[in-house]
Design a protein around this motif. Structure first.
Motif: not given
Length: 249
Positions: A147-161
Motif C-alpha cells: 500500500r505504501r508503494v502504491i501511495d507513492l506511485f499510484d500507476f503501479l496499482a495495475s501491476e499488482i495482483t
C-alpha cells in the motif's frame, strides 16, 4: 546498515526439518569465484578460498560453491558457469550449465533453460515494484508495504495482483519465508524475473528481510532430471545461509 531476519523466523526454521532429512556434515567442496558487472562497471571475482558447507556428504560430491562479490554465494552442480549483475534495484547471481555472455550482462536475457538464480532486490529505489509484486502474491502480513508503494506511485496499482499464482505450491516456514514449486509450463514465483516457463518445474524460496522497506531474497532452481537429487540440498543450504548471515544494503 545490517538487516537480518527476526529471531522468531530463525528459530522456526531451525525447528523445521524435512521428513527423512539426513544428518548434515561439514564437507569441503570446490570454491568457484565469479565475476560481476553492472551500473558502476565490472567487479572482480572474490579471492578463492577453501569452502566447508553443511550438506549431505554424498550429494556434496556433485556440488561446488559459487560466489560473486555482489551477492551471497550458493551451491550448484560442479562444472557450471557463473556471473553476477547489479544495479539500482539490487543484485542478481546466475549459475548456468553453459557459458554466460559477459558482454551483455545487465539485464540477462530471459532464460528458458536450466539455471540457478539468486536475487537480492531492494525494497526501496527501483527494486520496490518487484518486491511489492512478490509481497502481494505470497506475504499477506506485509501488505502495508504494498500500500505504501502504491501511495507513492499510484500507476503501479495495475501491476499488482493479490494472492498466489493458481498453480504454485507454497510451503510457509514463517510469515516472511516461503518455499515454492512452479510447475512445468506455468507462470509463478519462479518466472517473475527473467526466467521463462519450460517443460521442467522450478523450485526455490522467497524471503523478506525485516524493515519498513523490506528487501526480497528470491532463489530460482531449475535442474535437469538427472540432477533432481541435488535440488533440496541447494535450496536448503541457500535458505539457511540467507537467514543466518545478515546482508548489507
Amino acid at each position: 546498515m545490517f538487516i537480518a531476519l527476526s529471531f522468531a523466523s530463525l528459530a522456526l526454521f531451525g525447528q523445521t526439518r524435512r521428513k527423512g532429512q539426513q544428518r548434515l556434515s561439514a564437507v569441503r567442496v570446490p570454491f568457484v569465484p565469479c565475476k560481476s558487472d553492472g551500473q558502476a562497471g565490472p567487479v572482480d571475482a572474490p579471492p578463492k578460498v577453501e569452502k566447508l558447507v553443511n550438506v549431505d556428504p554424498v550429494v556434496a560430491q556433485k556440488l561446488a560453491y559459487y560466489e560473486s562479490s555482489v551477492t551471497q554465494g550458493l551451491l550448484a552442480p560442479r562444472g557450471w558457469y557463473c556471473f553476477g549483475v547489479y544495479g539500482s534495484d539490487g543484485s542478481h547471481f546466475y549459475v548456468r550449465p553453459e557459458p554466460i555472455d559477459e558482454t551483455h550482462p545487465f539485464p540477462q536475457p530471459e532464460i528458458t533453460g536450466r539455471v540457478i538464480k539468486f536475487s537480492h532486490t531492494w525494497g526501496q529505489g527501483s527494486g520496490r515494484l518487484q518486491v511489492a509484486q512478490v509481497v502481494a502474491r505470497v506475504f499477506p502480513k506485509h501488505r502495508d508495504y504494498v500500500r505504501r508503494v502504491i501511495d507513492l506511485f499510484d500507476f503501479l496499482a495495475s501491476e499488482i495482483t493479490y494472492g498466489p499464482y493458481q498453480t504454485d505450491k507454497l510451503t510457509y516456514r514463517s510469515d516472511d519465508v516461503v518455499e515454492y514449486v512452479t510447475p512445468p509450463n506455468s507462470n509463478g514465483l519462479g518466472t517473475m524475473s527473467y526466467i521463462k516457463p519450460s517443460n521442467e518445474s522450478i523450485e526455490g524460496f522467497a524471503m523478506l528481510q525485516d524493515g519498513t522497506t523490506p528487501d526480497l531474497l528470491l532463489l530460482v532452481v531449475r535442474l535437469p532430471p538427472e540432477m533432481q537429487a541435488l535440488k533440496s540440498q541447494i535450496i536448503q543450504y541457500t535458505e539457511r545461509e540467507a537467514i543466518t548471515q545478515p546482508s548489507e544494503r
